[in-house]
Scaffold this motif. Structure first.
Motif, PDB file in Angstrom:
ATOM      1  N   LEU A  42       0.858  -1.179   0.000  1.00 23.03           N
ATOM      2  CA  LEU A  42       0.000   0.000   0.000  1.00 23.03           C
ATOM      3  C   LEU A  42       0.893   1.227   0.000  1.00 23.03           C
ATOM      4  O   LEU A  42       1.583   1.489   0.998  1.00 23.03           O
ATOM      5  CB  LEU A  42      -0.911  -0.006   1.228  1.00 23.03           C
ATOM      6  N   ASP A  43       0.920   1.923  -1.123  1.00 20.05           N
ATOM      7  CA  ASP A  43       1.819   3.051  -1.278  1.00 20.05           C
ATOM      8  C   ASP A  43       3.260   2.572  -1.045  1.00 20.05           C
ATOM      9  O   ASP A  43       3.692   1.636  -1.704  1.00 20.05           O
ATOM     10  CB  ASP A  43       1.424   4.181  -0.319  1.00 20.05           C
ATOM     11  N   VAL A 161      -0.451   5.697   7.771  1.00 19.30           N
ATOM     12  CA  VAL A 161      -1.615   5.378   6.948  1.00 19.30           C
ATOM     13  C   VAL A 161      -2.851   5.870   7.690  1.00 19.30           C
ATOM     14  O   VAL A 161      -3.060   5.507   8.854  1.00 19.30           O
ATOM     15  CB  VAL A 161      -1.726   3.864   6.673  1.00 19.30           C
ATOM     16  N   ILE A 189      -7.780  14.844   1.195  1.00 21.71           N
ATOM     17  CA  ILE A 189      -6.710  13.921   0.825  1.00 21.71           C
ATOM     18  C   ILE A 189      -5.568  14.655   0.141  1.00 21.71           C
ATOM     19  O   ILE A 189      -4.388  14.368   0.383  1.00 21.71           O
ATOM     20  CB  ILE A 189      -7.271  12.797  -0.066  1.00 21.71           C
ATOM     21  N   PRO A 195      -0.785   8.153   2.627  1.00 26.20           N
ATOM     22  CA  PRO A 195      -1.891   7.482   1.944  1.00 26.20           C
ATOM     23  C   PRO A 195      -3.143   7.422   2.822  1.00 26.20           C
ATOM     24  O   PRO A 195      -3.061   7.226   4.037  1.00 26.20           O
ATOM     25  CB  PRO A 195      -1.341   6.081   1.667  1.00 26.20           C
ATOM     26  N   VAL A 197      -6.935   5.605   3.186  1.00 26.51           N
ATOM     27  CA  VAL A 197      -7.859   4.529   2.825  1.00 26.51           C
ATOM     28  C   VAL A 197      -9.237   4.978   3.276  1.00 26.51           C
ATOM     29  O   VAL A 197      -9.415   5.386   4.432  1.00 26.51           O
ATOM     30  CB  VAL A 197      -7.456   3.210   3.508  1.00 26.51           C
ATOM     31  N   ALA A 216      -5.846   6.111  -1.602  1.00 26.43           N
ATOM     32  CA  ALA A 216      -4.931   5.028  -1.969  1.00 26.43           C
ATOM     33  C   ALA A 216      -5.625   3.678  -1.901  1.00 26.43           C
ATOM     34  O   ALA A 216      -5.201   2.718  -2.546  1.00 26.43           O
ATOM     35  CB  ALA A 216      -3.718   5.028  -1.055  1.00 26.43           C
ATOM     36  N   ARG A 261      -2.794   4.827 -12.373  1.00 21.24           N
ATOM     37  CA  ARG A 261      -2.891   4.948 -10.911  1.00 21.24           C
ATOM     38  C   ARG A 261      -3.752   3.805 -10.369  1.00 21.24           C
ATOM     39  O   ARG A 261      -4.935   3.696 -10.689  1.00 21.24           O
ATOM     40  CB  ARG A 261      -3.488   6.294 -10.501  1.00 21.24           C
ATOM     41  N   VAL A 263      -5.596   1.834  -7.347  1.00 23.80           N
ATOM     42  CA  VAL A 263      -6.211   2.017  -6.035  1.00 23.80           C
ATOM     43  C   VAL A 263      -6.573   0.642  -5.478  1.00 23.80           C
ATOM     44  O   VAL A 263      -7.201  -0.172  -6.160  1.00 23.80           O
ATOM     45  CB  VAL A 263      -7.468   2.900  -6.122  1.00 23.80           C
TER      46      VAL A 263
END
Length: 376
Positions: A42-43, A161, A189, A195, A197, A216, A261, A263
């Protein structure tokens, strides 16, 4: 297009599916489970397990957040939970558990009373510092209503996060006539360097809207479990298999729209067993958000009782305080094994690895292409 069925004169509805309606279909190839990877990223943050914890005090304390991180997942602390409201949260949790053992309805009232105490930023910082000091990835959840208020404290505590989570969340919340200032998720954001969520959502359009805010990751579902009552209270349900497939389609379209990108889609709810987790990944999830499944572990702060953050709503709770079976196992065994029983509640990610191996896939992205069949 999704299939439409007529439910009466002049009215139709989409046909949708839950995990119970599906089976994973093996392919012609199998492989050794030692050759399978459940890692995801994640990222900039890589995890050995595709796991986020549902941010409930019943499962996540600073101690268990650290332990989940050590085991390869991401523990998400509720920044609006008891750890941020009471100097002795363990005592508060013990009061809820003691009350639940004789009066589950009264336990819900006790939980609401404890949540009526204000968030104390020094207590929140102290809880976050305990996780950060252990060297694992630090994640925290805020509700959309309080994201602006608490995020500066979270950023100052080096949260890596941020999870913005409500029962149902949208990118276009409309305020009231009394001056309510809704959260503009896109601007919010964009103002952050970490990031985010966000969720939960239950359909293609809302998932796409959240992706366009710059999130993200998008959470699909609202943590449906034995404790939740959103369907009974609001009449709102999320058929998880269909919702995940739709969100995965939004992810694919958004990937094309943006020229690359990606997600992440995170499944939250409707998963009672490791088999359900495997089906969630097969339907397109990149990771799963688990709560009830971890509440029976030895270290769980709820001492065998489970609820979601929706239980604390002062006027319309949508989660009860319910007992869950005790695994007789610690978090390590629940997540990685060994399993002392054959019911799919222990060694959750060992089972996921075996499902991937039995169908011939070596990583999570590949496993999202596995064949599925409908039982009905």
């Amino acid at each position: 297009m999704r299939e439409q069925v007529e439910i009466g004169r002049g009215r139709s509805a989409h046909r949708s599916y839950t995990f119970d309606d599906l089976d994973i279909v093996p392919s012609r190839r199998t492989r050794s489970s030692s050759a399978v990877s459940t890692a995801w990223q994640l990222d900039a943050y890589r995890f050995d397990l595709p796991l986020l914890t549902h941010p409930t005090d019943a499962v996540v304390s600073p101690t268990t957040a650290v332990r989940v991180g050590e085991l390869g997942g991401l523990g998400v602390l509720n920044a609006e939970g008891l750890w941020a409201r009471h100097a002795e949260p363990d005592k508060a949790l013990a009061e809820i558990a003691e009350r639940a053992s004789t009066d589950p309805v009264g336990a819900l009232g006790e939980l609401q009373r404890l949540h009526a105490a204000p968030v104390q930023l020094d207590l929140l910082r102290e809880a976050l510092d305990r996780v950060r000091g252990a060297g694992v990835t630090l994640a925290a959840r805020v509700s959309p209503q309080h994201a602006r208020e608490f995020t500066p404290t979270l950023l100052a505590a080096s949260v890596e996060v941020l999870v913005v989570q409500g029962t149902i969340i949208s990118a276009e919340h409309v305020g009231d006539d009394e001056g309510e200032q809704p959260l503009d998720l896109e601007d919010f954001i964009e103002s952050l360097d970490i990031p985010v969520v966000a969720g939960g959502v239950g359909d293609y359009r809302t998932a796409m809207h959240l992706m366009r805010t710059g999130a993200a990751g998008v959470i699909v579902g609202y943590g449906q479990s034995v404790s939740t009552s959103t369907d009974a209270v609001l009449g709102i349900g999320v058929p998880m298999a269909t919702a995940l497939v739709d969100a995965a389609a939004a992810r694919r379209d958004y990937l094309d729209e943006t020229g690359g990108r990606y997600v992440h889609v995170i499944a939250d709810g409707g998963m009672a067993t490791s088999g359900d987790m495997a089906k969630a990944i097969a339907c397109g999830a990149d990771a799963v958000m688990l709560g009830e499944q971890l509440a029976g572990a030895d270290e769980a702060p709820g001492s065998g009782w489970y609820w979601t953050s929706a239980a604390a709503h002062p006027n319309l709770p949508r989660s009860a305080v319910v007992g869950v079976p005790q695994h007789g196992a610690d978090l390590a065994a629940v997540l990685r094994g060994p399993a002392p029983r054959a019911d799919g509640t222990v060694n959750l990610f060992g089972a996921l690895r075996r499902a991937m191996a039995k169908t011939g896939y070596s990583d999570l992205k590949e496993f999202q292409r596995v064949g599925l069949s409908v039982r009905r």
